[in-house]
Motif scaffolding. Structure first.
Motif, PDB file in Angstrom:
ATOM      1  N   ASN A  99     -56.988  54.362  27.873  1.00 27.31           N
ATOM      2  CA  ASN A  99     -57.563  55.017  26.710  1.00 27.31           C
ATOM      3  C   ASN A  99     -56.720  56.224  26.310  1.00 27.31           C
ATOM      4  N   ASN A 100     -56.531  56.410  25.020  1.00 23.79           N
ATOM      5  CA  ASN A 100     -56.092  57.699  24.488  1.00 23.79           C
ATOM      6  C   ASN A 100     -56.853  57.959  23.195  1.00 23.79           C
ATOM      7  N   LEU A 101     -56.831  59.161  22.717  1.00 17.91           N
ATOM      8  CA  LEU A 101     -57.852  59.639  21.790  1.00 17.91           C
ATOM      9  C   LEU A 101     -57.372  59.787  20.350  1.00 17.91           C
ATOM     10  N   TYR A 102     -58.339  59.855  19.440  1.00 22.14           N
ATOM     11  CA  TYR A 102     -58.026  60.137  18.047  1.00 22.14           C
ATOM     12  C   TYR A 102     -57.167  61.399  17.961  1.00 22.14           C
ATOM     13  N   PRO A 103     -56.228  61.458  17.031  1.00 24.93           N
ATOM     14  CA  PRO A 103     -55.295  62.593  16.958  1.00 24.93           C
ATOM     15  C   PRO A 103     -55.909  63.800  16.259  1.00 24.93           C
ATOM     16  N   PHE A 104     -56.910  64.405  16.901  1.00 21.46           N
ATOM     17  CA  PHE A 104     -57.627  65.499  16.242  1.00 21.46           C
ATOM     18  C   PHE A 104     -56.688  66.638  15.845  1.00 21.46           C
ATOM     19  N   SER A 109     -54.504  70.097  11.830  1.00 22.58           N
ATOM     20  CA  SER A 109     -53.460  71.075  11.511  1.00 22.58           C
ATOM     21  C   SER A 109     -52.783  70.811  10.172  1.00 22.58           C
ATOM     22  N   LYS A 110     -53.134  69.712   9.519  1.00 21.03           N
ATOM     23  CA  LYS A 110     -52.528  69.414   8.222  1.00 21.03           C
ATOM     24  C   LYS A 110     -53.055  70.374   7.158  1.00 21.03           C
ATOM     25  N   PRO A 111     -52.197  70.858   6.267  1.00 25.93           N
ATOM     26  CA  PRO A 111     -52.645  71.766   5.209  1.00 25.93           C
ATOM     27  C   PRO A 111     -53.713  71.110   4.330  1.00 25.93           C
ATOM     28  N   GLY A 112     -54.760  71.846   4.080  1.00 24.00           N
ATOM     29  CA  GLY A 112     -55.797  71.364   3.175  1.00 24.00           C
ATOM     30  C   GLY A 112     -56.768  70.360   3.760  1.00 24.00           C
ATOM     31  N   VAL A 113     -56.694  70.105   5.060  1.00 21.51           N
ATOM     32  CA  VAL A 113     -57.614  69.130   5.644  1.00 21.51           C
ATOM     33  C   VAL A 113     -59.047  69.645   5.526  1.00 21.51           C
ATOM     34  N   THR A 114     -59.965  68.756   5.207  1.00 19.71           N
ATOM     35  CA  THR A 114     -61.363  69.149   5.055  1.00 19.71           C
ATOM     36  C   THR A 114     -62.063  69.146   6.411  1.00 19.71           C
ATOM     37  N   LEU A 115     -63.158  69.898   6.486  1.00 17.16           N
ATOM     38  CA  LEU A 115     -63.957  69.911   7.709  1.00 17.16           C
ATOM     39  C   LEU A 115     -64.463  68.512   8.023  1.00 17.16           C
ATOM     40  N   GLU A 116     -64.884  67.773   7.006  1.00 14.86           N
ATOM     41  CA  GLU A 116     -65.387  66.412   7.213  1.00 14.86           C
ATOM     42  C   GLU A 116     -64.326  65.515   7.838  1.00 14.86           C
ATOM     43  N   LYS A 117     -63.080  65.622   7.341  1.00 11.19           N
ATOM     44  CA  LYS A 117     -61.992  64.806   7.882  1.00 11.19           C
ATOM     45  C   LYS A 117     -61.699  65.191   9.329  1.00 11.19           C
ATOM     46  N   ALA A 118     -61.701  66.482   9.601  1.00 14.71           N
ATOM     47  CA  ALA A 118     -61.449  66.937  10.968  1.00 14.71           C
ATOM     48  C   ALA A 118     -62.530  66.432  11.916  1.00 14.71           C
ATOM     49  N   LEU A 119     -63.776  66.557  11.515  1.00 16.33           N
ATOM     50  CA  LEU A 119     -64.884  66.114  12.375  1.00 16.33           C
ATOM     51  C   LEU A 119     -64.840  64.614  12.613  1.00 16.33           C
ATOM     52  N   ASP A 120     -64.409  63.847  11.618  1.00 13.34           N
ATOM     53  CA  ASP A 120     -64.303  62.402  11.781  1.00 13.34           C
ATOM     54  C   ASP A 120     -63.292  62.028  12.850  1.00 13.34           C
ATOM     55  N   ALA A 185     -62.184  73.227  19.975  1.00  6.53           N
ATOM     56  CA  ALA A 185     -62.791  74.555  20.022  1.00  6.53           C
ATOM     57  C   ALA A 185     -61.946  75.563  19.250  1.00  6.53           C
ATOM     58  N   SER A 186     -60.615  75.430  19.366  1.00  2.00           N
ATOM     59  CA  SER A 186     -59.718  76.339  18.654  1.00  2.00           C
ATOM     60  C   SER A 186     -59.860  76.167  17.145  1.00  2.00           C
ATOM     61  N   TYR A 187     -59.990  74.921  16.709  1.00  7.19           N
ATOM     62  CA  TYR A 187     -60.161  74.656  15.269  1.00  7.19           C
ATOM     63  C   TYR A 187     -61.474  75.248  14.759  1.00  7.19           C
ATOM     64  N   LEU A 188     -62.550  75.054  15.499  1.00  2.21           N
ATOM     65  CA  LEU A 188     -63.857  75.553  15.073  1.00  2.21           C
ATOM     66  C   LEU A 188     -63.959  77.068  15.219  1.00  2.21           C
ATOM     67  N   TYR A 189     -63.115  77.636  16.061  1.00  2.00           N
ATOM     68  CA  TYR A 189     -63.057  79.090  16.241  1.00  2.00           C
ATOM     69  C   TYR A 189     -62.778  79.787  14.913  1.00  2.00           C
ATOM     70  N   ASP A 190     -61.841  79.232  14.114  1.00  2.00           N
ATOM     71  CA  ASP A 190     -61.623  79.667  12.736  1.00  2.00           C
ATOM     72  C   ASP A 190     -61.385  81.177  12.620  1.00  2.00           C
ATOM     73  N   ASN A 191     -60.558  81.698  13.547  1.00  2.00           N
ATOM     74  CA  ASN A 191     -60.134  83.108  13.476  1.00  2.00           C
ATOM     75  C   ASN A 191     -61.269  84.127  13.589  1.00  2.00           C
ATOM     76  N   LYS A 192     -62.363  83.737  14.199  1.00  2.00           N
ATOM     77  CA  LYS A 192     -63.422  84.722  14.447  1.00  2.00           C
ATOM     78  C   LYS A 192     -62.934  85.719  15.508  1.00  2.00           C
ATOM     79  N   PRO A 193     -63.229  87.013  15.350  1.00  2.00           N
ATOM     80  CA  PRO A 193     -62.688  88.007  16.280  1.00  2.00           C
ATOM     81  C   PRO A 193     -63.462  88.090  17.593  1.00  2.00           C
TER      82      PRO A 193
END
Length: 278
Positions: A99-104, A109-120, A185-193
């Motif tokens: 097994n290997n995983l979806y390329p989250f 990291s693609k410019p303009g990617v939507t939250l929906e696309k990332a979650l998928d 987790a890093s993606y969802l972190y979204d630069n929160k301090p």
């Protein structure tokens, strides 16, 4: 033997799956991997929905999350009660999970990617299978890296895959999962301090010639989630491989010249600038 195969990255899968099939291993697979093996590689393979006797639902979001799948992975072969339960429910054990995983991270990291696309692109069934197989590594071989296919195939078919090999593959699987979850987790972190906890994911780039002193060993690691710039992502164009101190000096020089808006050059010794021009 039975192998459960569900991969996004199909590198090396033709040779690995063919080798297993030729050795008499029964193959079970999901969705796109099933079509790849059945229609392109043209080797016999069972659909996981047929094994589970339950269809894929929610547009493929639920495929392998079923007791007939995870029971076959998690059963301890030396526990009579486990094996009795498998027989009671007509469940056959799995011996190999590939097994290997979806390329989250790649998608997120693609410019303009939507939250929906990332979650998928957050894999659910894959990590569950990997975790189950890695937990039961004394009995189930888990393979998450296509680079491991050749030697795993050779040792499996020769009956030479040791318990140490299995444990190393399990460690690699859990590390793979940790990296994957850290990127989410890093993606969802979204630069929160100043989060109360955060995870760093790093990969070894190179073994260095020596550490701070010649009698010490050292290695260079780089972040998997940061912007791909700086000394850890640089290419050595000439000369011998860098040592620990070389890396420190190069990193110091890189940080100094980046303080200048125009082209700049700096000479560094023991992390101290000795000369600079801009």
């Amino acid at each position: 033997m039975r192998a459960l195969i569900s991969v996004y990255d199909k590198s090396g899968l033709v040779e690995f799956a063919t080798s297993l099939h030729n050795a008499g291993v029964k193959l079970v697979s999901t969705g796109g991997t099933y079509k790849f093996l059945a229609d392109i590689v043209r080797i016999p393979v069972d659909m996981v929905s047929e094994v589970a006797n339950f269809p894929e639902i929610l547009e493929g979001r639920v495929k392998t999350l079923h007791p007939r799948i995870h029971g076959g992975i998690l059963a301890r072969r030396d526990q009579q009660s486990d094996m009795d339960e498998l027989r009671e429910h007509n469940i056959l054990p799995f011996d190999i999970v590939i097994n290997n995983l979806y390329p989250f991270q790649e998608v997120a990291s693609k410019p303009g990617v939507t939250l929906e696309k990332a979650l998928d692109n957050i894999d659910i069934g894959g990590p569950s299978m990997i975790r189950a197989a890695a937990k039961n590594f004394p009995w189930v071989v888990v393979v998450v890296d296509p680079l491991d296919y050749p030697w795993v195939s050779d040792r499996l078919l020769e009956g030479q895959l040791s318990l140490e090999d299995r444990q190393n593959l399990a460690q690699k699987a859990f590390s793979h999962l940790a990296d994957y979850d850290a990127s989410i987790a890093s993606y969802l972190y979204d630069n929160k301090p100043f989060l109360s906890k955060f995870n760093l994911t790093v990969s070894k780039t190179a073994d260095l010639r020596y550490g701070e002193n010649p009698h010490q060993t050292a290695a260079l690691y780089r972040s998997d989630t940061s912007v791909r710039i700086g000394i850890p992502f640089s290419e050595l164009l000439h000369g011998k491989p860098l040592s620990f101190n070389n890396i420190l000096d190069a990193d110091s020089a890189w940080k100094i010249v980046n303080d200048f808006p125009n082209m700049a050059a700096v000479i560094v010794k023991h992390t101290n600038p000795c000369g600079l021009a801009s």
